[in-house]
Design a protein around this motif. Structure first.
Motif, PDB file in Angstrom:
ATOM      1  N   HIS A 132       0.881  -1.271   0.179  1.00  0.00           N
ATOM      2  CA  HIS A 132      -0.093  -0.141  -0.047  1.00  0.00           C
ATOM      3  C   HIS A 132       0.887   1.257   0.011  1.00  0.00           C
ATOM      4  O   HIS A 132       2.111   1.067   0.458  1.00  0.00           O
ATOM      5  CB  HIS A 132      -0.742  -0.007   1.220  1.00  0.00           C
ATOM      6  CG  HIS A 132      -2.107  -0.918   1.100  1.00  0.00           C
ATOM      7  ND1 HIS A 132      -3.489  -0.463   0.970  1.00  0.00           N
ATOM      8  CD2 HIS A 132      -1.948  -2.057   1.262  1.00  0.00           C
ATOM      9  CE1 HIS A 132      -4.308  -1.503   1.160  1.00  0.00           C
ATOM     10  NE2 HIS A 132      -3.663  -2.234   1.195  1.00  0.00           N
ATOM     11  N   ALA A 133       0.570   2.201  -0.776  1.00  0.00           N
ATOM     12  CA  ALA A 133       1.574   3.355  -0.646  1.00  0.00           C
ATOM     13  C   ALA A 133       0.759   4.506  -0.253  1.00  0.00           C
ATOM     14  O   ALA A 133       1.517   5.634  -0.318  1.00  0.00           O
ATOM     15  CB  ALA A 133       1.829   3.413  -2.101  1.00  0.00           C
ATOM     16  N   VAL A 134      -0.363   4.584   0.211  1.00  0.00           N
ATOM     17  CA  VAL A 134      -1.005   5.946   0.553  1.00  0.00           C
ATOM     18  C   VAL A 134      -1.960   5.300   1.755  1.00  0.00           C
ATOM     19  O   VAL A 134      -2.202   4.400   1.745  1.00  0.00           O
ATOM     20  CB  VAL A 134      -1.777   6.624  -0.410  1.00  0.00           C
ATOM     21  CG1 VAL A 134      -0.864   7.334  -1.356  1.00  0.00           C
ATOM     22  CG2 VAL A 134      -2.823   5.771  -1.179  1.00  0.00           C
ATOM     23  N   ASP A 135      -2.192   6.349   2.610  1.00  0.00           N
ATOM     24  CA  ASP A 135      -3.118   6.153   3.773  1.00  0.00           C
ATOM     25  C   ASP A 135      -4.290   5.623   3.354  1.00  0.00           C
ATOM     26  O   ASP A 135      -5.034   6.092   2.493  1.00  0.00           O
ATOM     27  CB  ASP A 135      -2.970   7.526   4.824  1.00  0.00           C
ATOM     28  CG  ASP A 135      -3.864   7.127   5.910  1.00  0.00           C
ATOM     29  OD1 ASP A 135      -4.976   7.135   6.066  1.00  0.00           O
ATOM     30  OD2 ASP A 135      -3.056   6.820   7.004  1.00  0.00           O
ATOM     31  N   PRO A 136      -4.992   4.682   4.194  1.00  0.00           N
ATOM     32  CA  PRO A 136      -6.306   4.317   3.674  1.00  0.00           C
ATOM     33  C   PRO A 136      -7.375   5.310   3.797  1.00  0.00           C
ATOM     34  O   PRO A 136      -8.477   5.151   3.308  1.00  0.00           O
ATOM     35  CB  PRO A 136      -6.668   3.080   4.655  1.00  0.00           C
ATOM     36  CG  PRO A 136      -5.649   2.986   5.596  1.00  0.00           C
ATOM     37  CD  PRO A 136      -4.488   4.136   5.244  1.00  0.00           C
ATOM     38  N   ASP A 137      -7.163   6.545   4.624  1.00  0.00           N
ATOM     39  CA  ASP A 137      -8.100   7.446   4.814  1.00  0.00           C
ATOM     40  C   ASP A 137      -8.096   8.604   3.725  1.00  0.00           C
ATOM     41  O   ASP A 137      -8.853   9.193   3.681  1.00  0.00           O
ATOM     42  CB  ASP A 137      -7.720   8.288   6.096  1.00  0.00           C
ATOM     43  CG  ASP A 137      -8.031   7.145   7.301  1.00  0.00           C
ATOM     44  OD1 ASP A 137      -9.094   6.442   7.190  1.00  0.00           O
ATOM     45  OD2 ASP A 137      -7.484   7.621   8.522  1.00  0.00           O
ATOM     46  N   ARG A 138      -7.009   8.230   2.691  1.00  0.00           N
ATOM     47  CA  ARG A 138      -7.344   9.032   1.557  1.00  0.00           C
ATOM     48  C   ARG A 138      -8.506   8.973   0.829  1.00  0.00           C
ATOM     49  O   ARG A 138      -8.895   7.892   0.749  1.00  0.00           O
ATOM     50  CB  ARG A 138      -5.766   9.064   0.577  1.00  0.00           C
ATOM     51  CG  ARG A 138      -4.366   9.443   1.531  1.00  0.00           C
ATOM     52  CD  ARG A 138      -4.080  10.765   1.630  1.00  0.00           C
ATOM     53  NE  ARG A 138      -3.695  11.434   0.217  1.00  0.00           N
ATOM     54  CZ  ARG A 138      -2.345  11.138  -0.208  1.00  0.00           C
ATOM     55  NH1 ARG A 138      -1.615  10.514   0.468  1.00  0.00           N
ATOM     56  NH2 ARG A 138      -2.156  11.645  -1.510  1.00  0.00           N
ATOM     57  N   PRO A 139      -8.770   9.887   0.008  1.00  0.00           N
ATOM     58  CA  PRO A 139      -9.835   9.873  -1.050  1.00  0.00           C
ATOM     59  C   PRO A 139      -9.767   8.427  -1.601  1.00  0.00           C
ATOM     60  O   PRO A 139      -8.656   8.130  -2.303  1.00  0.00           O
ATOM     61  CB  PRO A 139     -10.034  11.142  -1.557  1.00  0.00           C
ATOM     62  CG  PRO A 139      -9.624  12.269  -0.811  1.00  0.00           C
ATOM     63  CD  PRO A 139      -8.371  11.189   0.005  1.00  0.00           C
ATOM     64  N   LEU A 140     -10.855   7.908  -2.185  1.00  0.00           N
ATOM     65  CA  LEU A 140     -10.704   6.745  -3.188  1.00  0.00           C
ATOM     66  C   LEU A 140     -10.194   7.089  -4.311  1.00  0.00           C
ATOM     67  O   LEU A 140      -9.327   6.351  -4.971  1.00  0.00           O
ATOM     68  CB  LEU A 140     -12.262   6.276  -3.192  1.00  0.00           C
ATOM     69  CG  LEU A 140     -12.615   5.115  -4.206  1.00  0.00           C
ATOM     70  CD1 LEU A 140     -11.677   3.938  -3.667  1.00  0.00           C
ATOM     71  CD2 LEU A 140     -13.848   4.697  -4.513  1.00  0.00           C
ATOM     72  N   ASP A 141     -10.418   8.268  -5.010  1.00  0.00           N
ATOM     73  CA  ASP A 141      -9.955   8.464  -6.464  1.00  0.00           C
ATOM     74  C   ASP A 141      -8.335   8.397  -6.330  1.00  0.00           C
ATOM     75  O   ASP A 141      -7.703   8.165  -7.174  1.00  0.00           O
ATOM     76  CB  ASP A 141     -10.408   9.772  -7.023  1.00  0.00           C
ATOM     77  CG  ASP A 141     -10.124  11.029  -6.207  1.00  0.00           C
ATOM     78  OD1 ASP A 141     -10.411  11.159  -5.079  1.00  0.00           O
ATOM     79  OD2 ASP A 141      -9.519  11.848  -6.829  1.00  0.00           O
TER      80      ASP A 141
END
Length: 178
Positions: free
Chosen positions: A103-112
């Protein structure tokens, strides 16, 4: 296996987004369709289930299409740009039924944003293994969808069985006329 499971899934999800329309029943046809898409491809993290989120994902189509169909060097530049803009920080994660994967971004970042980064990370594997030929335009004359060929013998030419069948019927009818 050509790529890891998470790479396959990310590539297939990106192709589904790129090839989708805004018609009901398509992955981006409605908020409910987007929710089914997210659940079907087992995306984790934030999912707002709003029309604004749906519109943001719809706006990804041109950029993802460009990435998926780019030449290798251009694709590498696009991936680097996407990952830099997202301030991606790859980390190994294990959750649900998935074993260790990136995973390369936090799961709280927007879906897009997560969808762009997931696609970019999958394209890292495609570029590094020099498998850009796995992504192409559909061979059907009247279709401009993207084909992801994960077959062993690199034989997939059509985006769907519908296009393949339509082309086969057209070829048959042409032979019958001749």
């Amino acid at each position: 296996m050509l790529f890891t499971d998470d790479t396959d899934a990310a590539l297939q999800a990106a192709v589904a987004v790129v090839n989708s329309t805004d018609e009901p029943g398509q992955p981006l046809g409605s908020v409910e369709d987007l929710t089914a898409f997210v659940e079907g491809w087992r995306f984790t993290g934030r999912h707002e289930r709003t029309s604004a989120e749906l519109d943001a994902v719809r706006r990804l189509r041109p950029a993802l299409r460009t990435l998926l169909l780019a030449e290798r060097d251009e694709a590498a530049e696009l991936v680097n740009d996407m990952l830099a803009r997202a301030r991606a920080l790859p980390q190994l994660r294990r959750h649900d039924t998935w074993d260790w994967h990136l995973h390369a971004v936090d799961p709280d970042r927007p879906l897009d944003q997560r969808l762009v980064v997931e696609t970019a990370m999958a394209m890292v594997d495609v570029i590094r293994s020099d498998e850009m030929s796995r992504l192409a335009w559909c061979a059907a004359d009247d279709c401009d969808d993207v084909v992801l060929d994960l077959s062993r013998n690199r034989s997939r030419r059509y985006c769907s069985t519908t296009c393949g069948n339509r082309e086969a019927v057209a070829a048959y009818r042409a032979r019958q006329r001749a």
